[in-house]
Structures are given as structure tokens and as C-alpha cells.
Design a protein around this motif. Structure first.
Motif, PDB file in Angstrom:
ATOM      1  N   THR A  56      -4.873 -55.877   8.563  1.00 20.69           N
ATOM      2  CA  THR A  56      -3.459 -56.245   8.653  1.00 20.69           C
ATOM      3  C   THR A  56      -3.055 -57.109   7.450  1.00 20.69           C
ATOM      4  O   THR A  56      -1.992 -56.902   6.846  1.00 20.69           O
ATOM      5  CB  THR A  56      -3.193 -57.005   9.962  1.00 20.69           C
ATOM      6  OG1 THR A  56      -3.552 -56.164  11.072  1.00 20.69           O
ATOM      7  CG2 THR A  56      -1.727 -57.392  10.080  1.00 20.69           C
ATOM      8  N   GLU A  85      -0.933 -52.786  10.930  1.00 25.06           N
ATOM      9  CA  GLU A  85       0.132 -53.683  11.369  1.00 25.06           C
ATOM     10  C   GLU A  85      -0.066 -53.997  12.838  1.00 25.06           C
ATOM     11  O   GLU A  85      -0.717 -53.233  13.567  1.00 25.06           O
ATOM     12  CB  GLU A  85       1.513 -53.054  11.123  1.00 25.06           C
ATOM     13  CG  GLU A  85       1.734 -51.734  11.814  1.00 25.06           C
ATOM     14  CD  GLU A  85       3.041 -51.071  11.405  1.00 25.06           C
ATOM     15  OE1 GLU A  85       3.619 -51.491  10.392  1.00 25.06           O
ATOM     16  OE2 GLU A  85       3.474 -50.131  12.104  1.00 25.06           O
ATOM     17  N   ARG A 123      -0.453 -47.113   3.881  1.00 21.54           N
ATOM     18  CA  ARG A 123      -1.310 -47.569   2.778  1.00 21.54           C
ATOM     19  C   ARG A 123      -2.703 -46.938   2.863  1.00 21.54           C
ATOM     20  O   ARG A 123      -3.368 -46.748   1.841  1.00 21.54           O
ATOM     21  CB  ARG A 123      -1.419 -49.091   2.798  1.00 21.54           C
ATOM     22  CG  ARG A 123      -2.121 -49.689   1.587  1.00 21.54           C
ATOM     23  CD  ARG A 123      -2.230 -51.212   1.717  1.00 21.54           C
ATOM     24  NE  ARG A 123      -2.861 -51.803   0.557  1.00 21.54           N
ATOM     25  CZ  ARG A 123      -2.216 -52.264  -0.508  1.00 21.54           C
ATOM     26  NH1 ARG A 123      -0.897 -52.189  -0.548  1.00 21.54           N
ATOM     27  NH2 ARG A 123      -2.873 -52.782  -1.524  1.00 21.54           N
ATOM     28  N   THR A 178      -1.188 -48.237   8.667  1.00 16.02           N
ATOM     29  CA  THR A 178       0.023 -48.062   7.868  1.00 16.02           C
ATOM     30  C   THR A 178      -0.209 -46.947   6.843  1.00 16.02           C
ATOM     31  O   THR A 178      -1.349 -46.538   6.598  1.00 16.02           O
ATOM     32  CB  THR A 178       0.378 -49.353   7.110  1.00 16.02           C
ATOM     33  OG1 THR A 178      -0.612 -49.574   6.088  1.00 16.02           O
ATOM     34  CG2 THR A 178       0.408 -50.544   8.057  1.00 16.02           C
TER      35      THR A 178
END
Length: 245
Positions: free
Chosen positions: A45, A51, A62, A60
Motif C-alpha cells: 500500500t 490500496e 501499478r 492497483t
């Protein structure tokens, strides 16, 4: 690098059926302690890979950087993509390429003419190796002991009434695939679906990947595959071999 190993295990426990997980969920899925799972999730996170909404963690976008790093540094997907597109155009069926990862295949390139399965397939999709044509081609290229270990690790289960799950029967099928140079899987992965796959060899003759054509059974029979698909696939195989390092 035990911490890295744990972090990767946490990332891998998220999937289409488990997109939101609690610390307890992750601990169970990874066999980590709750404290270790919590530390991994909080680190993910903090670095933007996950998240937290107060109860659930989720990955996410990413995380896609990790997969893109492999795709951008490996020539094979870009090399085979135009060949798959040409094969699909000539046959009017969907074509894909994949690699073996444990007891699964992972799609590295795809050209879809139509949606042929109840689940959508794209680059990065995974399917069981034991009941897919590309999976059997890739398993057949492994040593018998390694292939059997991978089959058993996947805990084969019947996906349709025609799915072969017995390890001994699967090993016999792999021997046939190894001998004839291709695999046909008829309604074992999903009812109504038939698929044929062949290996992709590099310039040294080593199997580096597999590619296939998949069709609905009402559009293609085994006879159609052997008469119309295999010659085109062999031609593609021959064209690609000297290009693959």
C-alpha cells in the motif's frame, strides 16, 4: 530475500475471484502469519501497489508494471503476434501463444476472431495446462517426471464430462503429442470448444512456447483441423523457428 518472496506471494493471491482481501484472507491464502501478511500488505500500500479501504486490500494498476517489464524486455510476444494475426485471418478462428508456468499456461499473445469461451482471454490469462492443447504441447516437451509433477500439482479436476484427469492417462496423451508433434483437445476445457496446438521451436530445436487455433465444434471437426489447420500451423512453425533465439 525472504521478504521479497513473501511480498510476491501476497500479490499472486489476488485474482479475478478474489480482488478484495482482508489480512486474514491473505494469511490463509499464503500460509503466512497475520503479522507477516499485514506487513506485506502495508508495504504494498505504501509503495502504491495496493490500496486499503479500511477493511479490504486490493491491488492497483501499478502492479501492471511488473508484467509490462517482462513483455517489454522479451521479443517473443512481439515476434509471434503478426503471425498469429495472419493465421487467424486465414482460418477465421482465434489463435494464441503461451508459455508454461508451473501447472498453468499463461497467454503471451493472442488474435481473436470471436469470443469462443465463456471467460474472456487476453495476454496474461491463465488456464490449466493438463486440459488445454497448448498446455499438453508444453508438458510433452518436458521430461516425464517433471510433466507428471506439474500435472499432479495442478490437482486435475473435470471441467466437462470429457475432461481427462487421470495422471497415467494424461501421460499417455503426452507421449502421443510428443510423437505426432501436435495436440488436439476436444471439449475437455469447455463444452463446444475444440483446439489444436503445436510447439514453437527456437533455432536450436528447443520448445520455447506453444501456439494454437481454437474453434467452436460446430465450425470445425477433428477432420477439418487435420486437413485445414495443421498445414497452415506447420508453415507458421517453420517460418518462426529461424527467427526465435
Amino acid at each position: 530475500m525472504a521478504a521479497l518472496e513473501k511480498g510476491l506471494a501476497v500479490i499472486e493471491c489476488f485474482d479475478a475471484g478474489h480482488d478484495r482481501l482482508t489480512i486474514a484472507d491473505v494469511a490463509r491464502a499464503t500460509d503466512l502469519s497475520r503479522a507477516a501478511a499485514r506487513r506485506c500488505l502495508l508495504t504494498l500500500t505504501r509503495t502504491g501497489y495496493a490500496e486499503f479501504d479500511g477493511k479490504f486490500f486490493r491491488l492497483t494498476p501499478r502492479v501492471l508494471r511488473l508484467g509490462y517489464a517482462w513483455l517489454s524486455s522479451t521479443a517473443l510476444p512481439q515476434l509471434v503476434q503478426p503471425f498469429l494475426e495472419r493465421l487467424s485471418e486465414e482460418t477465421h478462428e482465434s489463435s494464441s501463444a503461451s508459455l508454461l508456468d508451473g501447472h498453468e499456461i499463461v497467454y503471451i499473445a493472442r488474435s481473436a476472431q470471436r469470443r469462443i469461451m465463456s471467460v474472456g482471454l487476453s495476454v496474461g490469462s491463465r488456464l490449466p495446462a493438463f486440459c488445454t492443447s497448448m498446455g499438453r504441447v508444453l508438458l510433452a516437451a518436458r521430461g516425464p517426471d517433471d510433466a507428471r509433477t506439474r500435472i499432479i500439482a495442478g490437482q486435475p479436476r473435470a471441467l466437462t464430462p470429457k475432461t481427462v484427469t487421470d495422471p497415467d492417462a494424461l501421460m499417455a496423451l503426452l507421449a502421443k503429442v510428443r510423437s505426432q508433434g501436435y495436440a488436439i483437445v476436444d471439449r475437455e476445457l469447455e463444452l463446444g470448444l475444440i483446439s489444436v496446438a503445436m510447439p514453437l521451436h527456437n533455432s536450436r530445436g528447443e520448445t520455447v512456447a506453444a501456439f494454437n487455433l481454437s474453434a467452436q465444434v460446430q465450425h470445425a471437426s477433428r477432420a477439418d483441423i487435420e486437413t485445414n489447420f495443421l498445414p497452415r500451423m506447420r508453415a507458421m512453425q517453420s517460418l518462426l523457428q529461424p527467427l526465435i533465439a
